[in-house]
Write a protein that holds these residues in place. Sequence first.
Motif, PDB file in Angstrom:
ATOM      1  N   LYS A 384      -9.841   3.320  20.915  1.00 34.99           N
ATOM      2  CA  LYS A 384     -11.168   3.701  20.396  1.00 34.99           C
ATOM      3  C   LYS A 384     -11.934   4.537  21.417  1.00 34.99           C
ATOM      4  N   LEU A 385     -11.623   4.334  22.700  1.00 34.81           N
ATOM      5  CA  LEU A 385     -12.275   5.142  23.729  1.00 34.81           C
ATOM      6  C   LEU A 385     -11.848   6.605  23.638  1.00 34.81           C
ATOM      7  N   ILE A 386     -10.715   6.825  22.968  1.00 35.97           N
ATOM      8  CA  ILE A 386     -10.223   8.205  22.803  1.00 35.97           C
ATOM      9  C   ILE A 386     -10.776   8.827  21.531  1.00 35.97           C
ATOM     10  N   ASP A 387     -10.572   8.149  20.394  1.00 38.40           N
ATOM     11  CA  ASP A 387     -10.961   8.805  19.134  1.00 38.40           C
ATOM     12  C   ASP A 387     -12.429   8.582  18.769  1.00 38.40           C
ATOM     13  N   LYS A 388     -13.058   7.496  19.252  1.00 39.52           N
ATOM     14  CA  LYS A 388     -14.472   7.262  18.950  1.00 39.52           C
ATOM     15  C   LYS A 388     -15.379   7.802  20.059  1.00 39.52           C
ATOM     16  N   LYS A 389     -15.040   7.455  21.299  1.00 38.33           N
ATOM     17  CA  LYS A 389     -15.872   7.868  22.435  1.00 38.33           C
ATOM     18  C   LYS A 389     -15.460   9.223  23.010  1.00 38.33           C
ATOM     19  N   GLN A 390     -14.244   9.668  22.663  1.00 39.02           N
ATOM     20  CA  GLN A 390     -13.723  10.974  23.121  1.00 39.02           C
ATOM     21  C   GLN A 390     -13.700  11.078  24.651  1.00 39.02           C
ATOM     22  N   LEU A 391     -13.288   9.974  25.295  1.00 41.87           N
ATOM     23  CA  LEU A 391     -13.214   9.974  26.754  1.00 41.87           C
ATOM     24  C   LEU A 391     -11.967  10.677  27.272  1.00 41.87           C
ATOM     25  N   LEU A 392     -10.961  10.827  26.401  1.00 42.10           N
ATOM     26  CA  LEU A 392      -9.767  11.600  26.751  1.00 42.10           C
ATOM     27  C   LEU A 392      -9.597  12.688  25.694  1.00 42.10           C
ATOM     28  N   PRO A 393      -9.986  13.933  26.011  1.00 44.72           N
ATOM     29  CA  PRO A 393      -9.853  15.013  25.023  1.00 44.72           C
ATOM     30  C   PRO A 393      -8.398  15.194  24.603  1.00 44.72           C
ATOM     31  N   MET A 394      -8.163  15.266  23.309  1.00 47.36           N
ATOM     32  CA  MET A 394      -6.806  15.412  22.764  1.00 47.36           C
ATOM     33  C   MET A 394      -6.779  16.487  21.695  1.00 47.36           C
ATOM     34  N   GLN A 395      -5.587  17.047  21.499  1.00 48.28           N
ATOM     35  CA  GLN A 395      -5.398  17.992  20.415  1.00 48.28           C
ATOM     36  C   GLN A 395      -5.367  17.229  19.087  1.00 48.28           C
ATOM     37  N   ALA A 396      -5.590  17.948  17.995  1.00 51.96           N
ATOM     38  CA  ALA A 396      -5.719  17.316  16.672  1.00 51.96           C
ATOM     39  C   ALA A 396      -4.470  16.529  16.288  1.00 51.96           C
TER      40      ALA A 396
END
Length: 533
Positions: A384-396
Amino acid sequence: MVDIVSSEAGIPRPEHPLDHSGGAKWFLPAFGVLVVVGIVYVGYALSQDLAEAKTVPWILLGIALLIALGFEFVNGFHDTANAVATVIYTRSLPAEFAVMWSGVFNFLGVLTSSGAVAFGILSLLPVELILQVGSSSGFAMVFALLVAAILWNLGTWFLGLPASSSHTMVGSIIGVGLANQFMAPAGSATSGVDWSQATNVGVTLLVSPIIGFFAAAILLYAMKLLVRNPALYEAPKGNTPPPWWIRGLLIFTCTGVSFAHGSNDGQKGMGLIMLILIGVVPTAFALNRTPDINYLEAYKSASVGVEQALGKYVKPGITVTDAKAAVQDAVRTRTWNDQTTVALQTYIHNTTASLQPYASVEKVPTDLVSNARNDIYLIGEALKLIDKKQLLPMQAADLKAVTDYHKAVDNATKFIPLWVKVAVALALGLGTMVGWKRIVVTVGEKIGKSHLTYGQGAAAELVAMVTIGMADRLGLPVSTTHVLSSGVAGTMAANGSGLQWSTVRNLLLAWVLTLPCSITLAFVLFIVFRQVF
């Protein structure tokens, strides 16, 4: 305390709507049969599920379930009374029949609920307490939540104040989180309250009454412009029911509010019961023992996908000694660094490897079930820290792997057995039929200075039904009490009827005090229960 005999709205006692119960003598026995059948089913289904458990602490389980169902029972007569006030005071349905009718549709609303609100509420709890729900602190958390909510709901009911059970539950959760943080040893990491999630829920609860007030007022204005039938905007005459089409509209909106209330509010109890079951008998309830034999394989596949996606963002030369501890620290502090990426990838790989030999949950050893659930849950919170908080930018494409994993995690850990829904539905339905008069009198007589008209009742109920139904679909908790009572106030203001400011002041006071009082109650009770368990 509200006087349920006199009326500030000036309704003569011989014509008082609460004095006419109606002749539906078959309704109560029929519902009694339904209750007996439901209890038998709940007992049978629970015994079947507990057959998977190694040991069952029956006394602790029984007390915890009774308190959880007690919360829903109180919720029933505290909140659902709002749904029937308009049909009773417009003489659309006799009082006792209206209450029973509402109880049945609360029952059906619970049975058909999605579970999204239940787990949305639980996401406010400190992660470490959820992971250790079977520990002394976990039990203290559950009991503090429930007892604080019941005490505040009973107190406001006794005073005839339509306070919010949703507000109360959220306040109790915040109180437990603060107490957990307060009692943590110096220097230890604890997640405390997830203030971002609490803010989202709090804003929903605070804004929904404002929406109810203005939406109901606007709807009544629109009805007056479009439906120019004077009968719709007149108070009931004696005990004569309204015209059939007005009566049908009012019964429909009452039914919709009752159903939506069961679907939304009933889920709070479900979520807490699942926490109790996971804590007391984890081998039976930690993982979903679904008939779908393929869901564990789907989880493994999603794990491989997200592990590969994370691999693209691992920097060379970064290592971690304890992957699980690093992930726990990231979740507690809601921060991300290069070590977190490596740790999460390693943790996912290890968790999937531990489940790889087993084709279905039934084949997973009981000793592994509880740990596997905690691992899966913790990984989900970290992602959730990735997709909700965007703490680790990722490609789609890589973010899609994360969302696919969330779906797999939900299938494994976010489930509600049918018997839990039936038990909550019975408690909520029975609660609806008990102690409803205090709140009904407040909503029906003490908000406005004039008698509630058909149009006002329909506008308030329709806004409440739509608002609660939309919140349920979005997984957001809203207060039936506040949406409906503010809707009634909005129609009184729009109609120029005037408001009884003493009642409005009390409603606002309950609205303002519910959060701080429930926070304080839960905070103190958590500390007390920590000494008991």
